[in-house]
Design an enzyme around this catalytic site. Structure first.
Site, PDB file in Angstrom:
ATOM      1  N   HIS A 182       1.061   4.038   1.608  1.00  0.00           N
ATOM      2  CA  HIS A 182       1.353   4.822   3.627  1.00  0.00           C
ATOM      3  C   HIS A 182       2.631   5.046   3.425  1.00  0.00           C
ATOM      4  O   HIS A 182       3.564   4.077   2.716  1.00  0.00           O
ATOM      5  CB  HIS A 182       1.012   3.893   4.799  1.00  0.00           C
ATOM      6  CG  HIS A 182      -0.842   4.313   5.326  1.00  0.00           C
ATOM      7  ND1 HIS A 182      -1.345   3.861   5.958  1.00  0.00           N
ATOM      8  CD2 HIS A 182      -1.503   5.023   4.211  1.00  0.00           C
ATOM      9  CE1 HIS A 182      -2.889   3.685   6.049  1.00  0.00           C
ATOM     10  NE2 HIS A 182      -2.219   4.671   4.840  1.00  0.00           N
ATOM     11  N   HIS A 212      -7.109  -3.147   6.431  1.00  0.00           N
ATOM     12  CA  HIS A 212      -6.243  -2.030   7.691  1.00  0.00           C
ATOM     13  C   HIS A 212      -6.966  -0.634   7.443  1.00  0.00           C
ATOM     14  O   HIS A 212      -8.309  -0.521   6.950  1.00  0.00           O
ATOM     15  CB  HIS A 212      -4.571  -1.940   6.714  1.00  0.00           C
ATOM     16  CG  HIS A 212      -4.042  -1.006   6.985  1.00  0.00           C
ATOM     17  ND1 HIS A 212      -3.495  -0.206   8.472  1.00  0.00           N
ATOM     18  CD2 HIS A 212      -3.321   0.336   5.906  1.00  0.00           C
ATOM     19  CE1 HIS A 212      -2.395   0.086   8.652  1.00  0.00           C
ATOM     20  NE2 HIS A 212      -2.420   0.544   7.837  1.00  0.00           N
ATOM     21  N   ASP A 269       0.372  -4.102   6.726  1.00  0.00           N
ATOM     22  CA  ASP A 269       0.187  -3.937   7.834  1.00  0.00           C
ATOM     23  C   ASP A 269      -1.567  -3.921   7.793  1.00  0.00           C
ATOM     24  O   ASP A 269      -2.352  -4.080   7.014  1.00  0.00           O
ATOM     25  CB  ASP A 269      -0.343  -2.063   7.746  1.00  0.00           C
ATOM     26  CG  ASP A 269       0.859  -1.235   7.551  1.00  0.00           C
ATOM     27  OD1 ASP A 269       2.217  -1.837   7.768  1.00  0.00           O
ATOM     28  OD2 ASP A 269       1.711  -0.085   7.902  1.00  0.00           O
ATOM     29  N   HIS A 320       1.098  -1.021   0.080  1.00  0.00           N
ATOM     30  CA  HIS A 320      -0.400  -0.028  -0.180  1.00  0.00           C
ATOM     31  C   HIS A 320       1.188   1.426   0.119  1.00  0.00           C
ATOM     32  O   HIS A 320       1.879   1.360  -0.167  1.00  0.00           O
ATOM     33  CB  HIS A 320      -0.970   0.361   1.315  1.00  0.00           C
ATOM     34  CG  HIS A 320      -0.105   0.013   2.755  1.00  0.00           C
ATOM     35  ND1 HIS A 320       0.682  -0.804   3.122  1.00  0.00           N
ATOM     36  CD2 HIS A 320      -0.608   1.007   3.932  1.00  0.00           C
ATOM     37  CE1 HIS A 320       1.202  -0.354   4.096  1.00  0.00           C
ATOM     38  NE2 HIS A 320       0.373   0.426   4.715  1.00  0.00           N
ATOM     39  N   HIS A 326       7.751  -4.797  11.344  1.00  0.00           N
ATOM     40  CA  HIS A 326       6.218  -3.570  11.429  1.00  0.00           C
ATOM     41  C   HIS A 326       6.404  -3.247  13.197  1.00  0.00           C
ATOM     42  O   HIS A 326       5.329  -3.330  13.095  1.00  0.00           O
ATOM     43  CB  HIS A 326       5.754  -3.519  10.468  1.00  0.00           C
ATOM     44  CG  HIS A 326       4.553  -2.359  10.130  1.00  0.00           C
ATOM     45  ND1 HIS A 326       3.525  -1.625  11.492  1.00  0.00           N
ATOM     46  CD2 HIS A 326       4.657  -1.690   9.072  1.00  0.00           C
ATOM     47  CE1 HIS A 326       3.557  -0.618  10.461  1.00  0.00           C
ATOM     48  NE2 HIS A 326       3.891  -0.892   9.684  1.00  0.00           N
ATOM     49  N   ASP A 335       5.617   4.941   5.298  1.00  0.00           N
ATOM     50  CA  ASP A 335       6.452   3.943   5.249  1.00  0.00           C
ATOM     51  C   ASP A 335       6.401   3.415   4.750  1.00  0.00           C
ATOM     52  O   ASP A 335       7.869   2.011   5.191  1.00  0.00           O
ATOM     53  CB  ASP A 335       6.419   3.869   7.554  1.00  0.00           C
ATOM     54  CG  ASP A 335       4.862   2.956   7.840  1.00  0.00           C
ATOM     55  OD1 ASP A 335       4.224   3.014   6.676  1.00  0.00           O
ATOM     56  OD2 ASP A 335       4.553   2.666   8.500  1.00  0.00           O
ATOM     57  N   HIS A 336       5.934   3.296   3.712  1.00  0.00           N
ATOM     58  CA  HIS A 336       6.044   1.612   3.067  1.00  0.00           C
ATOM     59  C   HIS A 336       6.579   2.185   1.296  1.00  0.00           C
ATOM     60  O   HIS A 336       6.625   1.249   0.443  1.00  0.00           O
ATOM     61  CB  HIS A 336       4.348   0.892   2.781  1.00  0.00           C
ATOM     62  CG  HIS A 336       4.318  -0.060   4.220  1.00  0.00           C
ATOM     63  ND1 HIS A 336       4.209  -1.015   4.612  1.00  0.00           N
ATOM     64  CD2 HIS A 336       4.078   0.846   5.277  1.00  0.00           C
ATOM     65  CE1 HIS A 336       3.904  -1.141   5.468  1.00  0.00           C
ATOM     66  NE2 HIS A 336       3.641   0.245   6.046  1.00  0.00           N
TER      67      HIS A 336
HETATM   68 ZN    ZN Z   1       3.042   1.048   8.086  1.00  0.00          ZN
HETATM   69 ZN    ZN Z   2      -0.683   1.381   6.273  1.00  0.00          ZN
END
Ligand code: ZN
Ligand code: ZN
Length: 306
Positions: A64, A139, A210, A62, A268, A66-67
Site C-alpha cells: 500500500h 489486512h 497494518d 506490504h 500508524h 503509505d508503506h
Molecule cells: Zn498503512
Molecule cells: Zn495497508
C-alpha cells in the site's frame, strides 16, 4: 552492540506536517535496516540524523502506498551518492515486481544491485546476527508482520580479573569473550567462565504493520521486548478499524498483554485525530506499558543484565 529504533513516519494513509507515513529505522552496530519505506523516508532519516548510506536492507510489510513509495527516491539518491554496495529488499509476494518498477521508474542506471527477496513465513531469514521471522497479518492486502530476534549475546568481560589471571591485553580477551580458552602469561589455562559473565538473551522487536488483531501476531510477538503495533483508530471507530483491516489502540494493547511483551509502541495513527492522547489512555487501560510513537522518536534497546 547497540540496538536503536527510530520512528521515521508514524501516520496512516498520507503525510501531514505532524506525521509522515510509515517507516521505522533499526540500527544495530554499524548496520541500518528499514521497516517499510513510505514517501518522505529519506528526509525523515536526515532529520533524525540517521546515516542512511549504510542501509543494508529494507523489509516491506506490504505495498500500500503509505508503506512503500519512498523506495524509488531512495534508490536514485544512492545512485547520486555513488553507492556500490548491494541493497537487499525483503517482502511478501510482489516484492520482485515492485523493486523492478522502482528501479525503472525514472531513467537511471544504478551502479549497485538491488536484490529482491520474496519471504515465506515458514522460512526465517538470517541478517547479520538477526533472525527475521515473518507471519501473515490480517489486512485488506497480503501483509507480513516481522520479528527481529537477536542471537544471545556474550556476557560481560571482567577485565580486571582477566588481568589478574595473566591474560594479555588484545586478541586474547576477544577469544575469551567468544568462548575460547586461552593461556595466560604464566602458562596457566584461563577458561571463559572465569572472566566472562553469563550470556545475555538477545533482544527482540516485533513490527505488525497494518492489521486487524490476529492470532499469528500474538504468537509472533510472544515475549518480545518491544511490539510496534497498528493503532490506526480509537475505540469510537472500532467498526471502521474492522472494515479497513486495522486495529484500535485497545486491540493493540490486548495483543501486547496476551503476548507478554515488554513495551508496546502504538503507531500508524489515522490523520483524522489531532493527537494520540485518546489512543494512549485507551491502550494503557489494557496494557500499562504502552507508549505512543511520534515522528523522530528514537530509543535504545538495552541488553538484559547478565
Ligand atoms: Zn498503512
Ligand atoms: Zn495497508
Amino acid at each position: 552492540m547497540d540496538l536503536r529504533l527510530t520512528f521515521l513516519g508514524t501516520g496512516a494513509g498520507y503525510p501531514t506536517p505532524e506525521r509522515n507515513v510509515t517507516a521505522l529505522a533499526v540500527e544495530r552496530g554499524r548496520r541500518l535496516y528499514l521497516l517499510d519505506c513510505g514517501e518522505g523516508t529519506l528526509r525523515a532519516l536526515q532529520a533524525a540524523g540517521v546515516g542512511y548510506g549504510r542501509l543494508r536492507a529494507v523489509l516491506f510489510s506490504h505495498f500500500h502506498a503509505d508503506h512503500c513509495l519512498g523506495l524509488p527516491g531512495l534508490l536514485q539518491t544512492f545512485q547520486l551518492m555513488g553507492r556500490e554496495r548491494r541493497l537487499d529488499v525483503y517482502g511478501p509476494p510482489g516484492t520482485k515486481e515492485f523493486v523492478r518498477r522502482a528501479v525503472n521508474l525514472a531513467p537511471f542506471s544504478p551502479g549497485f544491485c538491488t536484490i529482491a527477496h520474496e519471504v515465506a513465513p515458514d522460512t526465517p531469514v538470517e541478517l547479520d546476527g538477526l533472525t527475521v521471522t515473518s507471519a501473515w497479518m490480517d489486512h485488506s492486502a497480503p501483509v507480513l508482520g516481522y520479528r527481529l530476534q537477536e542471537l544471545d549475546q556474550p556476557g560481560r568481560m571482567d577485565a580486571e580479573r582477566a588481568r589478574a589471571l595473566g591474560v594479555p591485553e588484545g586478541p586474547a580477551l576477544g577469544r575469551l569473550k567468544a568462548g575460547e580458552t586461552v593461556i595466560g602469561a604464566d602458562g596457566r589455562t584461563v577458561r571463559p567462565e572465569e572472566v566472562v559473565g553469563r550470556s545475555r538473551p538477545g533482544r527482540s522487536l516485533v513490527f505488525s504493520s497494518d492489521t486487524r488483531p490476529n492470532r499469528n501476531l500474538t504468537e509472533l510477538a510472544e515475549g518480545a521486548d518491544l511490539l510496534v503495533h497498528d493503532s490506526t483508530f480509537t475505540g469510537e471507530h472500532r467498526e471502521r478499524a474492522n472494515e479497513t483491516g486495522h486495529s484500535t489502540a485497545a486491540q493493540a494493547a490486548a495483543t501486547a498483554r496476551e503476548a507478554g511483551v515488554g513495551t508496546l509502541y502504538l503507531w500508524h495513527f489515522s490523520q483524522r485525530y489531532r493527537d494520540s492522547d485518546t489512543h494512549l489512555s485507551e491502550a494503557r487501560a489494557v496494557f500499562p506499558a504502552t507508549e505512543a510513537s511520534v515522528d523522530g522518536l528514537s530509543l535504545e534497546l538495552p541488553l538484559g543484565k547478565d
